[in-house]
Scaffold this motif. Sequence first.
Motif, PDB file in Angstrom:
ATOM      1  N   GLY A 284       0.811  -1.212   0.000  1.00  0.00           N
ATOM      2  CA  GLY A 284       0.000   0.000   0.000  1.00  0.00           C
ATOM      3  C   GLY A 284       0.840   1.256   0.000  1.00  0.00           C
ATOM      4  O   GLY A 284       1.902   1.314  -0.606  1.00  0.00           O
ATOM      5  N   THR A 285       0.356   2.295   0.685  1.00  0.00           N
ATOM      6  CA  THR A 285       1.087   3.558   0.822  1.00  0.00           C
ATOM      7  C   THR A 285       1.118   3.957   2.290  1.00  0.00           C
ATOM      8  O   THR A 285       0.211   3.623   3.057  1.00  0.00           O
ATOM      9  CB  THR A 285       0.427   4.699   0.012  1.00  0.00           C
TER      10      THR A 285
ATOM     11  N   ASP B 211      -4.407   1.478   0.036  1.00  0.00           N
ATOM     12  CA  ASP B 211      -4.036   2.651  -0.751  1.00  0.00           C
ATOM     13  C   ASP B 211      -5.284   3.480  -0.985  1.00  0.00           C
ATOM     14  O   ASP B 211      -6.187   3.062  -1.727  1.00  0.00           O
ATOM     15  CB  ASP B 211      -3.418   2.215  -2.093  1.00  0.00           C
TER      16      ASP B 211
ATOM     17  N   ARG C  89      -5.869   5.852  -2.812  1.00  0.00           N
ATOM     18  CA  ARG C  89      -6.073   6.232  -4.217  1.00  0.00           C
ATOM     19  C   ARG C  89      -6.755   5.124  -5.014  1.00  0.00           C
ATOM     20  O   ARG C  89      -7.223   5.366  -6.122  1.00  0.00           O
ATOM     21  CB  ARG C  89      -4.724   6.559  -4.867  1.00  0.00           C
ATOM     22  N   ARG C  90      -6.807   3.915  -4.422  1.00  0.00           N
ATOM     23  CA  ARG C  90      -7.394   2.769  -5.125  1.00  0.00           C
ATOM     24  C   ARG C  90      -8.441   2.101  -4.229  1.00  0.00           C
ATOM     25  O   ARG C  90      -8.174   1.065  -3.623  1.00  0.00           O
ATOM     26  CB  ARG C  90      -6.306   1.757  -5.512  1.00  0.00           C
ATOM     27  N   PRO C  91      -9.624   2.685  -4.106  1.00  0.00           N
ATOM     28  CA  PRO C  91     -10.661   2.106  -3.253  1.00  0.00           C
ATOM     29  C   PRO C  91     -10.980   0.668  -3.676  1.00  0.00           C
ATOM     30  O   PRO C  91     -11.115   0.360  -4.859  1.00  0.00           O
ATOM     31  CB  PRO C  91     -11.870   3.031  -3.480  1.00  0.00           C
TER      32      PRO C  91
ATOM     33  N   TRP D 207      -8.995  -1.845  -3.473  1.00  0.00           N
ATOM     34  CA  TRP D 207      -7.770  -2.623  -3.680  1.00  0.00           C
ATOM     35  C   TRP D 207      -7.187  -3.065  -2.343  1.00  0.00           C
ATOM     36  O   TRP D 207      -7.294  -2.381  -1.339  1.00  0.00           O
ATOM     37  CB  TRP D 207      -6.720  -1.762  -4.387  1.00  0.00           C
TER      38      TRP D 207
END
Length: 416
Positions: free
Chosen positions: A56-57, A403, A405-407, A409
Amino acid sequence: MLPATTPPGPTGRPETEPREPRTPGRQNATAGPRIVSIRHWLVHIPFTAPIVWGSGTRSGPTRLVVEVTTDGGIRGYGETICLLDSIEPVLVNVVMPLAIGKGVDQAEHLARHVQGAGYYHHKRAAVMALCAVEMAMWDALGKHAGQPLHRLWGGAYRSEIDFAAYLFVNDAGRVAEVARAFADRGYRSFKLKIGVDEASDIALPRAVRKAIGDRLPLRVDVNGAWTPGTARRQCAKLAEFDLTYVEQPLELDDLAGHAELRRCQAIPIALDESAYTLADVGNIVRMAAADVILLDPHEAGGLWQCVKAAAVAESVGIPVTLHSGGELGLSQAAYLHLAASIPNMSLSIDTEHDYLGDDVIAPGFAIEDGGLAVPTGAGLGVEVDTAQLDRYRVERIAGAYLDPRRPGWFPVKPSY
């Protein structure tokens, strides 16, 4: 026929009289100052920019910081990684109450006591919470003795500690620029996150190797993203880059797979997530599953557990290094003392220090030429800024996984 009375033994009691069992809970051997109070902070220090990895981030590390106070007024400080919501409750409800009344010289006693409270079933649920208090105990003990921690663990085997430049960039052009910038600042070894997809697994190390040349050491970290088949294929492609090691190529429980991967190809295999506890390290050695082991006191249950794990690896000739989880100044100091005193910690250690936007010690560390000198002050050898602890105090953990930015995921281990 036995006589009516039995002559007294060495204790003055008849030898046939049952003796009081010696229990681990008895505190008679305590020599150091006792802990009378403990408080803690949950803090979040932002990174200068979010980092991207295979799981992830991360916007910055969330850490637990602990202060223990002794009956003599000594204050010791410790720190641990805090990625999951279970860590703080274990700290507050289990570790802190068990530590009250113990001497600061009883790190081993505390670790066994926590396990005996039911956590021998769930060691990985307790190690991170345990480390914060255990580190604070060592800091207080060092201050009580007037000695830096490495002197309590056998003395300084080395006085300057090298770090690996940590690369979290998933773009070949950009990662080359970052690697060159680290090289210009004097870093002499490099660690690269891969494990996002098959193409970047090869493109990223190719770009870094071209940027830094053939002589500087380069290692890669997969974070368990590969299947055994993918690992064999990717290692064959990566062979041309002369890697120091490939870290955690397979899922963390697959020691048999790592042992087979060692046998079937030439790149050294390093294990991190597989090597949290002392028992984990013992199993890795039994299975001949690694050429290098990454240790982490936060994931081992404390500094002393880390020292013991290093000795297990040393006994079979395996070098060790230290994993980084966004250490603030307290843990960074602890890492320097560990690296100073452990002979087989012969590889540069990981650090995310260059991504931190601030710290909780004053003055903070400033890495020069890719390394730091080992602190010489008593205990950890650093001073905590409690105003900074209050400034960065938070009520919840900032996510290290997923992450935004990527719901929808989420990472899968292994993923390809």
